[in-house]
Design an enzyme around this catalytic site. Structure first.
Site, PDB file in Angstrom:
ATOM      1  N   HIS A 159      13.071  31.186  -0.051  1.00  0.00           N
ATOM      2  CA  HIS A 159      12.958  32.321  -0.955  1.00  0.00           C
ATOM      3  C   HIS A 159      11.977  32.916  -1.139  1.00  0.00           C
ATOM      4  O   HIS A 159      11.955  34.466  -1.697  1.00  0.00           O
ATOM      5  CB  HIS A 159      13.577  31.487  -2.309  1.00  0.00           C
ATOM      6  CG  HIS A 159      13.844  32.404  -3.461  1.00  0.00           C
ATOM      7  ND1 HIS A 159      15.209  32.669  -3.422  1.00  0.00           N
ATOM      8  CD2 HIS A 159      13.358  33.024  -4.295  1.00  0.00           C
ATOM      9  CE1 HIS A 159      15.443  33.392  -4.462  1.00  0.00           C
ATOM     10  NE2 HIS A 159      14.488  33.780  -5.224  1.00  0.00           N
TER      11      HIS A 159
ATOM     12  N   SER B 161      17.378  37.660  -5.659  1.00  0.00           N
ATOM     13  CA  SER B 161      17.361  36.471  -6.562  1.00  0.00           C
ATOM     14  C   SER B 161      18.009  37.018  -7.717  1.00  0.00           C
ATOM     15  O   SER B 161      19.183  37.385  -7.745  1.00  0.00           O
ATOM     16  CB  SER B 161      15.944  36.133  -6.875  1.00  0.00           C
ATOM     17  OG  SER B 161      15.912  34.719  -7.522  1.00  0.00           O
TER      18      SER B 161
END
Length: 697
Positions: A669, A548
């Site tokens: 995610h 990320s």
């Protein structure tokens, strides 16, 4: 620890063809090339064909890496510790999660009268393993449970309510509730929650946003819910909320996107019910607030970057008095109450501490003994409807060698004891952990955790350096099976507390954002040089990994100092910093990074944007991009474009330093099953090991 034999690798590598467009945009006077713009579109047949070819290339390389079976077996053992969550008490019932050694997901249990039973098991709901439990909140009476699940990694939480006694579904699903807080009113018939507006009522490119706080009555059509708050505010606002147990005071906090500037409102539901502003986001400070007894408590960074605790009368919420001032060497992270005593959670250089204070005067009374150097994960005390254990604080705990467990502190005895260990027994490797200091190029002192089988360097070893450095997200000690497996094989694992995080407070965060983002990368490079100069490793043995915002970190690292690193795992990354705002949640991050729409800020972004810093003829390290096709936060197109750019540009021998892209579908995610986490970790670690000479036996 020797390098794997060349026979273990494919003899040749041919990267999939990727058309380079002669596309150069002029933005605020800057020429900005974007040769792989077409890879932004997953529906383009060229993108699909290219991605399929990358899949085959990545699998051929990764499956050929030595030590995969041995690493997989050892990681599976280290992950079989399972985990246990901190109990939440409601009217004598305890609600908590536990994941057993062979389970893919935690199971939610309820304990009542000494009898434990399963309340919610997502694996039973969906044996495919695609469903994750996002959040859960029992009613004040413990008779109902609001819970949220999402499917395939999309994080689009669906809210349900079940009857705790029978386990039967009362209502749901209510959609558009991504990680919504839930505040139950007494009686268990109504609750406040957060839900996005009907997508048909908002512009198509804003359907991920437009949240509102609603009041809902169980069993009624959510289309008729009362819109409590959010109209007229920025469409990117996220909201949190809390309710007092008597149902009188509703406190709502909110911030536009992911910025660290909070607004707070309070309403007397026994009065006119109107939400009144306590703090405005315009003040530029973080603030969380809640009512306990007859006082409004505010934990805020206003005039206190390491945070202070203030109090007010809820009826006059803007008239604050400071209760506990800011401390110069620790960060105030939270507060709770234990049998008439105020308990404050602090972190000192990323390590958790618990302190006892007088709730009337703020006077320090003592410190809660903790199990070691680690991190606290949630805490709880019994509610007013539970008779026993009123002097006990439960808290989750983890450190580098302790999987998530629950401890209990008794105020009357002053002792902290283990309440519930992680359910799986695992033999752990012998290792040492230490926190060292080093100096970043601008003279700033930064701290780093180093985990190794040796207390001092004996010879340069394969090292794995990771970090995050953004959004005021701190990185503290915690159980990581991947770190343990790496160290057990003879390597060194390191985690620096980079600027951009909150390990040293809000000033530490601001020192690593916007025009000062380069500080984060400088801190990371300096950490690598510290490991090398101290003798732990060498550039030929140094691997880096991040995901990320941490993917942006290692993407910047490999383009700024390619000679310093041997191998890189870049996961779910941001890499095109000129166009990141155009995709998914990207527009929420402009306050953290800057916006390409602003001339000055575009210059900041171009100075480090990894995709735009790739240069032909440079010998880049081995790079593995790992992306998740259902990611609803960071678009996988960042990794696609960067992968194509690096494959075209690198002067390194691809049979020794390949650039690969590993994709997963139906995962996003964040939440994932243990088995998927295991498969990903095996690919990532064997890739890094092959490039740095670490052997898994």
């Amino acid at each position: 620890m020797t390098h794997p034999s060349p026979a273990a690798q494919p003899a040749t590598i041919a990267y999939p063809a990727a058309e380079r467009l002669d596309l150069v945009e002029r933005l605020h006077g800057h020429p900005v090339p974007d040769p792989y713009r077409w890879l932004e579109d997953p529906a383009d047949p060229r993108t699909a064909e290219w991605s399929t070819a990358q899949d085959a290339l990545a699998r051929a390389w990764l499956d050929a890496q030595p030590g995969r079976d041995a690493l997989g077996e050892r990681l599976a053992e280290l992950m079989r510790t399972g985990s246990v969550g901190t109990p939440v008490w409601r009217a004598g019932r305890a609600f908590y999660t536990r994941r057993g050694p062979e389970q893919d997901f935690p199971v939610l249990y309820v304990l009542e009268g000494g009898e434990e039973r399963v309340l919610l098991d997502v694996t039973a709901l969906d044996p495919s393993g695609r469903t994750t439990l996002d959040r859960w909140t029992p009613s004040l009476e413990g008779t109902r449970l609001a819970y949220q699940v999402s499917v395939g990694g999309d994080e689009h939480s669906l809210l349900h309510v079940l009857d705790v006694a029978t386990g039967e579904l009362v209502e749901g699903p209510i959609d558009r509730c991504r990680y919504s807080p839930v505040g139950w009113l007494p009686g268990g018939e109504e609750f406040f929650y957060v839900r996005r507006l009907d997508p048909d009522l908002v512009p198509e490119d804003e359907r991920q946003f437009h949240r509102r706080v609603w009041r809902h009555r169980v069993g009624t059509d959510p289309a008729h819910d009362v819109n409590v708050h959010g109209d007229g505010l920025d469409h990117t606002y996220y909201y949190g909320l809390s309710l007092t147990d008597d149902g009188r005071w509703l406190v709502v906090n909110g911030a536009p996107g992911t910025v660290r500037r909070d607004s707070v409102w309070i309403a007397d539901l026994h009065g006119d019910g109107e939400l009144r502003e306590v703090v405005s986001a315009d003040a530029g400070a973080q603030c969380s607030a809640w009512v306990e007894g007859d006082r409004l408590y505010l934990r805020t960074s206003l005039d206190a970057p390491r945070f202070r605790l203030c109090v007010a009368d809820p009826a006059r919420p803007t008239e604050w008095t400071e209760l506990v001032p800011e401390q110069p060497d620790s960060v105030l992270d939270g507060a709770t109450w234990l049998d008439g005593t105020l308990v404050l959670l602090r972190t000192r250089h990323a390590v958790s501490e618990l302190h006892l204070h007088d709730p009337a005067t703020g006077e320090w009374l003592g410190e809660v003994p903790l199990p070691g150097t680690g991190s606290l994960h949630g805490w709880s005390t019994v509610d007013d409807r539970t008779d026993a254990d009123r002097d006990v604080l439960w808290f989750g705990w983890s450190d580098f060698v302790t999987p998530l467990s629950v401890y209990r502190f008794s105020k009357s005895t002053g002792r902290t004891v283990l309440h519930a260990a992680a359910p799986g027994a695992v033999e752990l490797p012998e290792l040492t952990t230490q926190q060292v200091e080093y100096t970043s190029p601008d003279g700033t002192t930064v701290r780093m955790f180093v985990v190794s089988g040796q207390a001092t360097p004996d010879l340069p070893r394969p090292a794995l350096l990771t970090g995050y450095g953004g959004f005021a997200v701190g990185q503290g000690p915690g159980y990581r099976a991947t770190a343990l497996a790496w160290v057990e094989a003879g390597g060194v694992w390191a985690l620096p507390s980079l600027r951009g995080g909150d390990e040293e407070g809000e000033e530490w965060h601001r020192a690593g954002m916007r025009e000062r983002k380069q500080n984060v990368f400088d801190d990371f490079h300096a950490a690598a040089l510290k490991l090398i100069s101290d003798g732990w490793t060498s550039p030929q043995q140094l691997a880096i990994m991040g995901g990320s915002n941490g993917g942006l970190l290692v993407g910047a690292a490999l383009t700024q100092r390619p000679e310093l690193y041997a191998a890189v795992v870049c996961s779910a990354p941001l890499l095109d910093m000129v166009r990141y705002e155009n995709f998914l949640l990207g527009r929420l991050w402009a306050e953290e990074y800057g916006s390409a729409a602003v001339p000055e800020e575009l210059a900041w972004l171009l100075s480090y944007s990894p995709y735009h810093r790739v240069r032909a003829g440079v010998e880049y390290p081995s790079v593995l991009f790992t992306v998740f096709e259902s990611d609803s936060r960071v678009d996988p197109n960042h990794a696609r474009k960067m992968c194509a750019a690096l494959q075209h540009a690198t002067a390194s021998d691809p049979t020794k330093h390949p650039v690969l892209l590993r994709r997963e579908t139906e995962v996003g995610h964040a939440g994932r099953s243990v088995s998927r986490s295991l498969a990903l970790a095996v690919d990532q670690l064997t890739f890094l090991a092959g490039a740095t000479g670490l052997e898994f036996a």
